[in-house]
Design a protein around this motif. Structure first.
Motif, PDB file in Angstrom:
ATOM      1  N   UNK A 273     -10.202   3.677 -14.511  1.00  0.00           N
ATOM      2  CA  UNK A 273     -11.636   3.795 -14.234  1.00  0.00           C
ATOM      3  C   UNK A 273     -12.101   2.656 -13.326  1.00  0.00           C
ATOM      4  N   UNK A 274     -11.698   1.434 -13.666  1.00  0.00           N
ATOM      5  CA  UNK A 274     -12.091   0.262 -12.868  1.00  0.00           C
ATOM      6  C   UNK A 274     -11.504   0.358 -11.464  1.00  0.00           C
ATOM      7  N   UNK A 275     -10.250   0.761 -11.382  1.00  0.00           N
ATOM      8  CA  UNK A 275      -9.568   0.874 -10.091  1.00  0.00           C
ATOM      9  C   UNK A 275     -10.275   1.855  -9.174  1.00  0.00           C
ATOM     10  N   UNK A 276     -10.693   3.006  -9.724  1.00  0.00           N
ATOM     11  CA  UNK A 276     -11.394   4.009  -8.916  1.00  0.00           C
ATOM     12  C   UNK A 276     -12.737   3.479  -8.408  1.00  0.00           C
ATOM     13  N   UNK A 290     -12.165  -6.567  -3.126  1.00  0.00           N
ATOM     14  CA  UNK A 290     -12.622  -7.533  -4.127  1.00  0.00           C
ATOM     15  C   UNK A 290     -11.533  -8.581  -4.336  1.00  0.00           C
ATOM     16  N   UNK A 291     -11.937  -9.842  -4.447  1.00  0.00           N
ATOM     17  CA  UNK A 291     -10.960 -10.915  -4.603  1.00  0.00           C
ATOM     18  C   UNK A 291     -10.774 -11.397  -6.027  1.00  0.00           C
ATOM     19  N   UNK A 292     -11.685 -11.011  -6.940  1.00  0.00           N
ATOM     20  CA  UNK A 292     -11.617 -11.490  -8.318  1.00  0.00           C
ATOM     21  C   UNK A 292     -12.371 -10.530  -9.222  1.00  0.00           C
ATOM     22  N   UNK A 293     -11.882 -10.359 -10.452  1.00  0.00           N
ATOM     23  CA  UNK A 293     -12.575  -9.561 -11.458  1.00  0.00           C
ATOM     24  C   UNK A 293     -12.956 -10.483 -12.611  1.00  0.00           C
ATOM     25  N   UNK A 294     -14.238 -10.475 -12.968  1.00  0.00           N
ATOM     26  CA  UNK A 294     -14.723 -11.229 -14.121  1.00  0.00           C
ATOM     27  C   UNK A 294     -15.098 -10.209 -15.195  1.00  0.00           C
ATOM     28  N   UNK A 311      -2.538  -6.942 -14.201  1.00  0.00           N
ATOM     29  CA  UNK A 311      -1.224  -6.387 -13.856  1.00  0.00           C
ATOM     30  C   UNK A 311      -1.335  -5.000 -13.231  1.00  0.00           C
ATOM     31  N   UNK A 312      -2.242  -4.188 -13.735  1.00  0.00           N
ATOM     32  CA  UNK A 312      -2.356  -2.804 -13.274  1.00  0.00           C
ATOM     33  C   UNK A 312      -3.033  -2.710 -11.906  1.00  0.00           C
ATOM     34  N   UNK A 313      -4.096  -3.492 -11.708  1.00  0.00           N
ATOM     35  CA  UNK A 313      -4.877  -3.382 -10.468  1.00  0.00           C
ATOM     36  C   UNK A 313      -4.383  -4.357  -9.400  1.00  0.00           C
ATOM     37  N   UNK A 314      -3.750  -5.446  -9.847  1.00  0.00           N
ATOM     38  CA  UNK A 314      -3.238  -6.414  -8.876  1.00  0.00           C
ATOM     39  C   UNK A 314      -4.279  -7.375  -8.347  1.00  0.00           C
ATOM     40  N   UNK A 315      -5.383  -7.534  -9.084  1.00  0.00           N
ATOM     41  CA  UNK A 315      -6.440  -8.486  -8.718  1.00  0.00           C
ATOM     42  C   UNK A 315      -6.624  -9.439  -9.891  1.00  0.00           C
ATOM     43  N   UNK A 316      -6.712 -10.728  -9.604  1.00  0.00           N
ATOM     44  CA  UNK A 316      -6.883 -11.723 -10.655  1.00  0.00           C
ATOM     45  C   UNK A 316      -8.091 -11.381 -11.521  1.00  0.00           C
TER      46      UNK A 316
END
Length: 356
Positions: A273-276, A290-294, A311-316
């Motif tokens: 869901x987040x990835x989409x 996007x460079x970071x997820x909080x 791990x799944x999305x590849x974004x910190x």
């Protein structure tokens, strides 16, 4: 005798996040270094009080808000801010001719709104803000138009009134989340601050994403997905009722194999869901990534969720720590506060409206 008589008085305003499973509240004051946490609270809501972002039991929610008012009594706060969300909220950026005053602009907005909003105008509450001069045509301006079903707005205001608080602001959840960015900036490196940052709030029934770039909320998206799906999987898999599933989830009393049977599929579904949503943002913004997820919200108590998203999305991805650089009233347990801090991002963003 007259000292301070002519100084402006700041109205204390509690930020109240009315979710489908709990009411969370935060009160800030200004400090020399930024903000001070004056009080904080979380009280559970009975199942069915809030359904699909709509309050279905005003008095029931109001009784819970009364508990907030009582806990915050020493602060003297009489005002509160809350927020609406869901399909009854419409957000559009429109391009208008530059005009000399707000009255003229408001008249233009009403004409545009009739074409853009799929509800009769007498059933919605409208607000707008001029964002900037249009990048293509200097004779036009970009205007943010926000409309919400009046019944949603009134329900929030009435619930606060039942709780003996006066509604000072009814906001939009995505913008409240984006506003809380200023509290988590310390978690970003200089390079990360220069890139878009996704604030991702995972509640019981709603996933809210606000992308902030250069301290401005530039993208908002909501999805009906949250911890309730996780709870229902536990109910279905282990034959528990909803209460038993919630308690087992919170107390870590699930069967040994729940990680593979329930948790992993939920994490996979959530990350998809987040990835989409992030792909939607990127596609609409010249593939700007996007460079970071909080990460914030009630689901952050699920251990390892930030790691799974990373791990799944590849974004910190890291858990939000909005109070880490705030002063904190001595009566509040600082360690416990920061342990639960990521669950209060929405309420914090609402509380910050007091200083806008």
């Amino acid at each position: 005798m007259l000292k301070g008589l002519l100084k402006p008085k700041t109205t204390k305003m509690i930020g109240i996040d009315i979710g489908s499973s709990a009411v969370k509240a935060v009160l800030f004051s200004k400090s020399n270094n930024g903000f001070k946490v004056e009080n904080i609270a979380s009280f559970p809501l009975k199942r069915g009080y809030v359904v699909d972002n709509a309050i279905t039991d005003l008095q029931g929610v109001g009784e819970v808000i009364k508990k907030v008012k009582k806990k915050f009594a020493k602060s003297g706060a009489e005002h509160a801010s809350a927020a609406v969300s869901g399909s009854g909220v419409i957000i559009k950026t429109i391009y208008m001719n530059a005009v000399r005053n707000d009255e003229e602009l408001e008249s233009q907005i009403e004409i545009e709104a009739e074409n853009l909003i799929p509800y009769p105008l007498d059933e919605v509450s409208l607000d707008f803000e001029v964002i900037r001069e249009n990048a293509v045509n200097s004779e036009k301006v970009d205007v943010l138009l926000v409309a919400a079903r009046t019944e949603l707005v009134q329900a929030r205001a009435q619930a606060l009134e039942f709780g003996k608080l006066q509604a000072k602001v009814i906001d939009v959840e995505g913008y409240a989340l984006g506003r809380a960015y200023k509290l988590i900036e310390h978690q970003l490196s200089e390079d990360e601050q220069s890139k878009p940052v996704a604030l991702v709030d995972v509640g019981a029934s709603m996933l809210t994403v606000a992308v902030v770039h250069k301290k401005e909320t530039v993208f908002i998206k909501e999805q009906a997905f949250g911890g309730e799906q996780y709870t229902q999987s536990i109910v279905a898999y282990y034959g528990m009722d909803n209460y038993e599933a919630e308690q087992a989830k919170l107390n870590g009393e699930l069967p040994r194999n729940y990680v593979f049977e329930v948790l992993a599929p939920f994490q996979t579904a959530l990350t998809q869901q987040i990835k989409r949503i992030l792909q939607m943002y990127s596609s609409a913004n010249d593939n700007n990534q996007v460079g970071k997820i909080i990460l914030s919200g009630g689901c952050t108590n699920i251990e390892g969720l930030d790691v799974a998203i990373n791990e799944e999305i590849g974004i910190s991805c890291v858990l939000a720590q909005p109070f880490l650089h705030c002063e904190v009233r001595k009566s509040i347990d600082f360690d416990q506060l920061n342990k639960e801090a990521s669950q209060y991002m929405m309420a914090s963003g609402l509380a910050l409206r007091n200083f806008k």
